[in-house]
Design an enzyme around this catalytic site. Structure first.
Site, short mmCIF file in Angstrom:
data_model
loop_
_atom_site.label_atom_id
_atom_site.label_comp_id
_atom_site.label_asym_id
_atom_site.label_seq_id
_atom_site.Cartn_x
_atom_site.Cartn_y
_atom_site.Cartn_z
N ARG A 129 0.92 -1.30 0.02
CA ARG A 129 -0.14 0.01 -0.04
C ARG A 129 1.05 1.13 -0.04
O ARG A 129 1.52 1.57 0.96
CB ARG A 129 -0.84 0.02 1.16
CG ARG A 129 -1.61 1.24 1.30
CD ARG A 129 -2.77 1.27 2.30
NE ARG A 129 -3.99 0.61 1.75
CZ ARG A 129 -5.09 0.73 2.47
NH1 ARG A 129 -5.47 1.18 3.42
NH2 ARG A 129 -6.21 -0.13 1.95
N HIS A 138 -7.26 0.42 -6.68
CA HIS A 138 -7.51 -0.34 -5.41
C HIS A 138 -8.29 -1.73 -5.91
O HIS A 138 -9.13 -2.23 -5.72
CB HIS A 138 -8.40 0.37 -4.45
CG HIS A 138 -8.29 -0.39 -2.89
ND1 HIS A 138 -7.63 -1.47 -2.54
CD2 HIS A 138 -8.86 0.18 -1.78
CE1 HIS A 138 -7.72 -1.69 -1.36
NE2 HIS A 138 -8.62 -0.76 -0.79
N GLN A 160 -9.77 -4.18 -3.46
CA GLN A 160 -11.35 -3.77 -3.10
C GLN A 160 -12.26 -4.06 -4.17
O GLN A 160 -13.46 -4.48 -3.68
CB GLN A 160 -11.13 -2.09 -2.75
CG GLN A 160 -12.57 -1.40 -2.28
CD GLN A 160 -12.78 -1.94 -1.03
OE1 GLN A 160 -11.96 -1.75 -0.19
NE2 GLN A 160 -14.05 -2.36 -1.00
N ASP A 200 -17.35 6.54 -1.32
CA ASP A 200 -15.98 6.51 -0.66
C ASP A 200 -15.63 8.00 -0.04
O ASP A 200 -16.45 8.90 -0.56
CB ASP A 200 -14.83 6.13 -1.57
CG ASP A 200 -13.55 6.17 -1.23
OD1 ASP A 200 -13.35 5.94 0.03
OD2 ASP A 200 -12.73 6.07 -1.97
N CYS A 233 -16.26 1.45 0.57
CA CYS A 233 -15.11 0.50 0.97
C CYS A 233 -14.77 0.77 2.35
O CYS A 233 -14.09 -0.14 3.04
CB CYS A 233 -13.97 1.11 -0.11
SG CYS A 233 -13.77 2.70 0.05
N ARG A 283 -13.67 -8.78 1.47
CA ARG A 283 -12.25 -8.64 1.06
C ARG A 283 -11.48 -9.88 1.70
O ARG A 283 -10.49 -10.21 0.99
CB ARG A 283 -11.77 -7.51 2.02
CG ARG A 283 -12.47 -5.99 1.73
CD ARG A 283 -11.94 -5.59 0.49
NE ARG A 283 -10.40 -5.47 0.18
CZ ARG A 283 -9.91 -4.48 0.65
NH1 ARG A 283 -10.20 -3.39 1.38
NH2 ARG A 283 -8.19 -4.47 0.47
#
Ligand code: CP
Ligand code: NVA
Length: 312
Positions: free
Chosen positions: A107, A134, A137, A228, A268, A296
């Protein structure tokens, strides 16, 4: 392992576009099978490194638990306690880690840094969120949509908010799955043109890829409404200007009234109630947000099993 998935053994997952449509669907099927207990791939003795330069709850924990469930382990390589934080070059770090580990999930901010790890490493590198994408995700997001509706080809996913990393991966993965993807965002916060063009090329007329500045238009008839945070990690100082810019883009009951009657709500997480989503919508019966967070884990078990060539 499905034939589509065996071709992915040893490869990186830096972008949703690293998979084709059949591979994306096969990964979702494997994730659903793992979740239901129909498949139990094993990665005994394998080790995943986690290099996270930004905060994380879901991604870090779901990768750690995914490896534990597969019989493997993770090592947390927080840059602040490794030589990465003191400036050891990515190229050297990636080559050394390739001698110890079986894969690394990263990340970070720049996609180019992730790419630099991938170029130097001889093991799979996984995008655990960059400023550009992402992709892990998006696997969980479409798995959640598939659980709600069965087949999702031809259905509409609307994302309301900032056209950045999460929106980018939703665009590409949605196009791969034949889902219509609409992004509703204010001027100045559009997804990158190159990503929209990439999604349109993948969709190739099979599904619709659209960007609009009117959130009501974006949500009209949608089967999934997704949002988001307005200020992503690294943009904290823009919080107050963004709150102004995104006024009218809150996913609340009024906006949801324009969606399909059976529409689900996704986020998310982490969420800012009263900004991008109302508390009522978050807790409504349409919300699949916590199933999405759970997914996830299942999606990443499927991904790790695939990239590391698990048996079973
Ligand atoms: N959705 C997501 O990536 O959450 P974290 O930042 O907690 O990992
Ligand atoms: N767009 C958000 C996603 C967090 C999971 C961020 O980059 O901070």
């Amino acid at each position: 392992m499905a034939a589509e998935l065996s071709a992915l053994k040893g490869l990186d997952f830096l972008s949703s576009a690293d998979l084709n449509g059949a591979q994306t669907q096969a990964l979702l099927t494997l994730a659903a099978d793992i979740k239901a207990g129909r498949r139990n791939p094993r990665l005994d003795g394998k080790v995943l490194g986690l290099i996270f330069s930004k905060a994380s709850t879901r991604t870090r924990v779901s990768f750690t638990v995914a490896m534990a469930r597969l019989g493997g382990q993770t090592i947390d390589l927080n840059p602040s306690v490794s030589q990465v934080g003191r400036g050891e070059p990515i190229e050297d770090t990636a080559r050394v880690l390739s001698r110890y580990l079986n894969a690394v999930a990263i990340r970070t901010f720049a996609q180019s840094d992730l790419q630099a790890y991938a170029d130097a490493a001889s093991i799979p590198i996984i995008n655990a969120l960059t400023d550009l994408e992402h992709p892990c995700q998006a696997l969980a997001d479409y798995l959640t949509m598939q659980e709600a509706f069965g087949s999702i080809e031809g259905l509409t996913m609307t994302y309301v908010g900032d056209g950045n990393n999460v929106a980018h991966s939703l665009l590409i993965a949605g196009a791969l799955l034949g889902v219509n993807v609409r992004i509703g965002c204010p001027a100045g916060f559009y997804p990158l043109e190159q990503v929209v063009a990439q999604a349109k090329a993948i969709a190739a007329g099979r599904s619709e890829i659209a960007i609009c500045e009117d959130p009501t238009e974006a949500v009209r008839g949608a089967h999934a409404v997704y949002t988001d945070v307005w200020a992503s990690m690294g943009q904290e100082e823009e919080q107050s200007t963004r709150v102004q810019a995104f006024r009218g883009f809150c996913v609340d009951e009024a906006l949801m009234s324009h969606a399909d009657a059976k529409a689900i709500v996704l986020h998310c997480l982490p969420a800012h109630r009263g900004e991008e989503i109302s508390a009522e919508v978050m807790e409504s019966s349409a919300s699949r947000i916590f199933d999405q967070a759970e997914n996830r884990l299942h999606a990443q078990q499927a991904l790790l099993a695939t990239l590391l060539g698990a048996e079973g």
